[in-house]
Design an enzyme around this catalytic site. Sequence first.
Site, PDB file in Angstrom:
ATOM      1  CG  HIS A   1      73.438   4.515  77.558  1.00  0.00           C
ATOM      2  ND1 HIS A   1      72.229   4.926  77.846  1.00  0.00           N
ATOM      3  CD2 HIS A   1      73.850   4.878  76.300  1.00  0.00           C
ATOM      4  CE1 HIS A   1      71.833   5.815  76.733  1.00  0.00           C
ATOM      5  NE2 HIS A   1      72.989   5.561  75.844  1.00  0.00           N
TER       6      HIS A   1
ATOM      7  CG  HIS B   1      70.095   1.874  75.063  1.00  0.00           C
ATOM      8  ND1 HIS B   1      71.477   2.267  75.459  1.00  0.00           N
ATOM      9  CD2 HIS B   1      69.802   2.496  73.967  1.00  0.00           C
ATOM     10  CE1 HIS B   1      71.844   2.896  74.440  1.00  0.00           C
ATOM     11  NE2 HIS B   1      70.813   2.975  73.663  1.00  0.00           N
TER      12      HIS B   1
ATOM     13  CD  GLN C   1      62.140  14.759  77.234  1.00  0.00           C
ATOM     14  OE1 GLN C   1      61.339  14.311  78.255  1.00  0.00           O
ATOM     15  NE2 GLN C   1      62.992  15.686  77.123  1.00  0.00           N
ATOM     16  CE  LYS C   2      71.330  12.172  74.206  1.00  0.00           C
ATOM     17  NZ  LYS C   2      71.614  11.396  73.065  1.00  0.00           N
TER      18      LYS C   2
ATOM     19  CB  SER D   1      76.044   4.523  72.318  1.00  0.00           C
ATOM     20  OG  SER D   1      74.723   3.881  72.727  1.00  0.00           O
ATOM     21  NE  ARG D   2      76.992   9.083  67.181  1.00  0.00           N
ATOM     22  CZ  ARG D   2      75.831   8.751  66.595  1.00  0.00           C
ATOM     23  NH1 ARG D   2      74.632   9.266  67.190  1.00  0.00           N
ATOM     24  NH2 ARG D   2      75.907   8.296  65.476  1.00  0.00           N
TER      25      ARG D   2
HETATM   26  P1  AMP Z   1      70.276   4.455  70.231  1.00  0.00           P
HETATM   27  O1  AMP Z   1      70.748   3.322  70.358  1.00  0.00           O
HETATM   28  O2  AMP Z   1      70.985   5.704  70.603  1.00  0.00           O
HETATM   29  O3  AMP Z   1      69.451   4.451  68.687  1.00  0.00           O
HETATM   30  O4  AMP Z   1      68.786   4.722  71.112  1.00  0.00           O
HETATM   31  C1  AMP Z   1      67.947   3.827  71.281  1.00  0.00           C
HETATM   32  C2  AMP Z   1      66.832   4.235  72.234  1.00  0.00           C
HETATM   33  O5  AMP Z   1      67.335   4.587  73.624  1.00  0.00           O
HETATM   34  C3  AMP Z   1      66.369   5.819  71.544  1.00  0.00           C
HETATM   35  O6  AMP Z   1      64.814   5.785  71.786  1.00  0.00           O
HETATM   36  C4  AMP Z   1      66.936   6.870  72.300  1.00  0.00           C
HETATM   37  O7  AMP Z   1      66.007   7.935  72.473  1.00  0.00           O
HETATM   38  C5  AMP Z   1      66.951   5.924  74.049  1.00  0.00           C
HETATM   39  N1  AMP Z   1      67.868   6.911  74.516  1.00  0.00           N
HETATM   40  C6  AMP Z   1      69.286   6.901  74.271  1.00  0.00           C
HETATM   41  N2  AMP Z   1      69.832   7.705  75.297  1.00  0.00           N
HETATM   42  C7  AMP Z   1      69.115   7.953  76.073  1.00  0.00           C
HETATM   43  C8  AMP Z   1      68.999   8.582  77.342  1.00  0.00           C
HETATM   44  N3  AMP Z   1      70.117   9.239  77.916  1.00  0.00           N
HETATM   45  N4  AMP Z   1      68.025   8.671  78.087  1.00  0.00           N
HETATM   46  C9  AMP Z   1      66.562   7.943  77.576  1.00  0.00           C
HETATM   47  N5  AMP Z   1      66.591   7.185  76.509  1.00  0.00           N
HETATM   48  C10 AMP Z   1      67.859   7.260  75.813  1.00  0.00           C
END
Ligand code: AMP
Length: 284
Positions: A34, A37, A148-149, A186-187
Amino acid sequence: MHIITSIKEMQQWSLARRKDGKLVGFVPTMGFLHDGHISLVHESVKKSDVTVVSIFVNPTQFSATEDLSTYPRDFERDKNLLVAAGADVIFFPDAGMMYPDGFETYIIPGKTSTILEGESRPTHFRGVATVVSILFNAVLPDFAFFGQKDAQQCAVITRMTKDLAFPVQVVICPVVRESDGLAMSSRNVYLSETERKEALVLNKSLTAAKNMIFEGERRSHDILHVMNGILKSVPSASPDYTAIVQSDSFEKSEILESGKEYFVLVACRIGKTRLIDNILILIP
Ligand code: AMP
């Protein structure tokens, strides 16, 4: 777009770029991308000469009761988004490549990992630290970009990178939100239409905390009390935790001190979906 599935090939690709004097940027993800990312990819493209994005749904950071098998996946869509964002390589290993037969070595992070997310998900950060170490060794990046999320994840990884002397600069990027304030995740696709509206309560509780702080409130207990009241006002919400911690050490603080920076954090189930969010506040 170059797609690499083997660690050896990934290392060779990066070593060749580094030999040419290129800076390698790296964005680790679990896919189903999204704009959150993609904001990390844009940062990497800005700061580096070449950008590698990994897509790997990491089994070791999920507990037996969590959503590993149902975690959303759509490689073709992710690939198109990454082409548009200017990434150069997708590192797309399978679980057998990352954790070959006989795998038995894990990274155990310290006290930053034991509270909050670590309490709710006891083996989560062990899985995160381990996979990020393997990914760093595969991609050999100069910079690695995290959101930072997942503020506590950022703290654990920053600490690990320093403690284990990985030659990588960790860059933390701001939370990207939907136009109504919901933090992108993603959730979020798990949410029903009603739950999607009710999920705004996480951001509402953080905004209330911010307003209280800017109106002069300095007692964490009173701020968290108001946040919990807001979360409980929504039928589908069951709060997991609310907390205020110092931004660097992740230690809880009863009284907020002027000039210091704190994370206000919330984890809350909306129906069956567990969501997290936070804001960073510098106390005036
Ligand atoms: P994930 O695919 O959930 O493991 O996330 C991969 C990276 O994207 C991690 O560093 C997350 O912190 C970052 N991320 C996920 N959601 C957001 C968001 N809404 N804003 C900024 N970074 C994000």
